[in-house]
Enzyme design. Structure first.
Site, PDB file in Angstrom:
ATOM      1  N   GLU A 181     -10.571  -1.566   5.938  1.00  0.00           N
ATOM      2  CA  GLU A 181      -9.876  -2.243   6.980  1.00  0.00           C
ATOM      3  C   GLU A 181     -10.269  -1.899   8.218  1.00  0.00           C
ATOM      4  OE1 GLU A 181      -5.325  -2.439   8.759  1.00  0.00           O
ATOM      5  OE2 GLU A 181      -5.609  -1.078   6.923  1.00  0.00           O
ATOM      6  N   CYS A 195      -8.724  -2.710  -2.449  1.00  0.00           N
ATOM      7  CA  CYS A 195      -9.935  -3.651  -2.941  1.00  0.00           C
ATOM      8  C   CYS A 195     -11.161  -3.008  -3.718  1.00  0.00           C
ATOM      9  CB  CYS A 195     -10.539  -4.404  -1.866  1.00  0.00           C
ATOM     10  SG  CYS A 195      -9.436  -5.805  -0.868  1.00  0.00           S
ATOM     11  N   ARG A 238      -9.502  -7.974  -5.344  1.00  0.00           N
ATOM     12  CA  ARG A 238      -8.855  -7.929  -4.225  1.00  0.00           C
ATOM     13  C   ARG A 238      -7.528  -7.338  -4.340  1.00  0.00           C
ATOM     14  NH1 ARG A 238      -7.325 -13.585  -0.817  1.00  0.00           N
ATOM     15  NH2 ARG A 238      -6.579 -12.693   0.799  1.00  0.00           N
ATOM     16  N   LEU A 239      -7.129  -6.836  -3.355  1.00  0.00           N
ATOM     17  CA  LEU A 239      -5.650  -6.372  -3.013  1.00  0.00           C
ATOM     18  C   LEU A 239      -5.469  -7.089  -1.598  1.00  0.00           C
ATOM     19  CD1 LEU A 239      -3.036  -4.542  -3.645  1.00  0.00           C
ATOM     20  CD2 LEU A 239      -4.292  -2.878  -2.246  1.00  0.00           C
ATOM     21  N   ILE A 251      -3.700  -7.891   1.592  1.00  0.00           N
ATOM     22  CA  ILE A 251      -2.900  -7.066   2.744  1.00  0.00           C
ATOM     23  C   ILE A 251      -2.988  -7.989   3.859  1.00  0.00           C
ATOM     24  CG2 ILE A 251      -2.716  -5.269   3.858  1.00  0.00           C
ATOM     25  CD1 ILE A 251      -3.884  -3.747   1.776  1.00  0.00           C
ATOM     26  N   ASP A 284      -9.808  -9.446   8.237  1.00  0.00           N
ATOM     27  CA  ASP A 284     -10.890  -8.645   9.076  1.00  0.00           C
ATOM     28  C   ASP A 284     -12.092  -8.751   8.285  1.00  0.00           C
ATOM     29  OD1 ASP A 284      -9.904  -7.259   6.642  1.00  0.00           O
ATOM     30  OD2 ASP A 284      -9.772  -5.377   7.410  1.00  0.00           O
TER      31      ASP A 284
END
Length: 166
Positions: A79, A2, A51-52, A54, A104
């Site tokens: 994270e 991200c 955004r990535l 996960i 998260d």
């Protein structure tokens, strides 16, 4: 993992709003899955996110994310390793919202709404760069993890404060 961008300026909001997509595009390699923006012209705040996906691959994990009450808006890069523990504590305290997803980001914004920024971040274990706009207090808070694995770069120039996680 991200990328976050944003800024605040009453005098240059239109310029900030128009350049935010370019700022996000410059870090598109950090988040190729999606992008999102949030603007509040009255206060001059603009937040962007690349955004990535996960942890939560659904739209429930999309950012910028607004807290259940609407008070806080967050963009998050990183994270939180113990976010499920944080969720459990919130649920035991009866401070948990109706969870929309499993990210998260949602865990940390719910914690911030329940405990405030400082206490929530003290409970977080992980690597992160966070920008939070508090609509009630009208404050922008930038946070990074203790080690600085996810740094935030910022600049103040001609009454325009801008930031990015890269």
């Amino acid at each position: 993992m991200c990328g976050i961008v944003g800024g605040i300026s009453n005098n240059h909001f239109d310029a900030l709003k128009s350049c935010l997509p370019s700022m996000a595009k410059a870090i598109s390699h950090r988040g190729p899955d999606a992008e999102g923006y949030w603007f509040e012209p009255e206060t001059g705040v603009a937040l962007g996110h690349r955004r990535l996906s996960i942890l939560d691959l659904t739209e429930a994990g999309a950012q910028p994310m607004i807290s259940a009450s609407g008070r806080y808006i967050i963009v998050f890069n990183g994270e939180i390793y113990n976010h499920l523990e944080i969720r459990k504590i919130l649920e035991l305290e009866k401070n948990a919202p109706s969870w929309r997803g499993h990210s998260d980001t949602e865990s940390i914004i719910a914690a911030i709404e329940a405990w405030g920024i400082v206490k929530s971040i003290e409970k977080c274990r992980g690597m992160f760069a966070i920008a939070i706009w508090d609509r009630l207090e009208q404050t922008l808070t930038l946070i990074r993890d203790r080690i600085g694995e996810k740094p935030i770069y910022y600049c103040l120039q001609k009454n325009l404060f801008s930031f990015a996680s890269e």
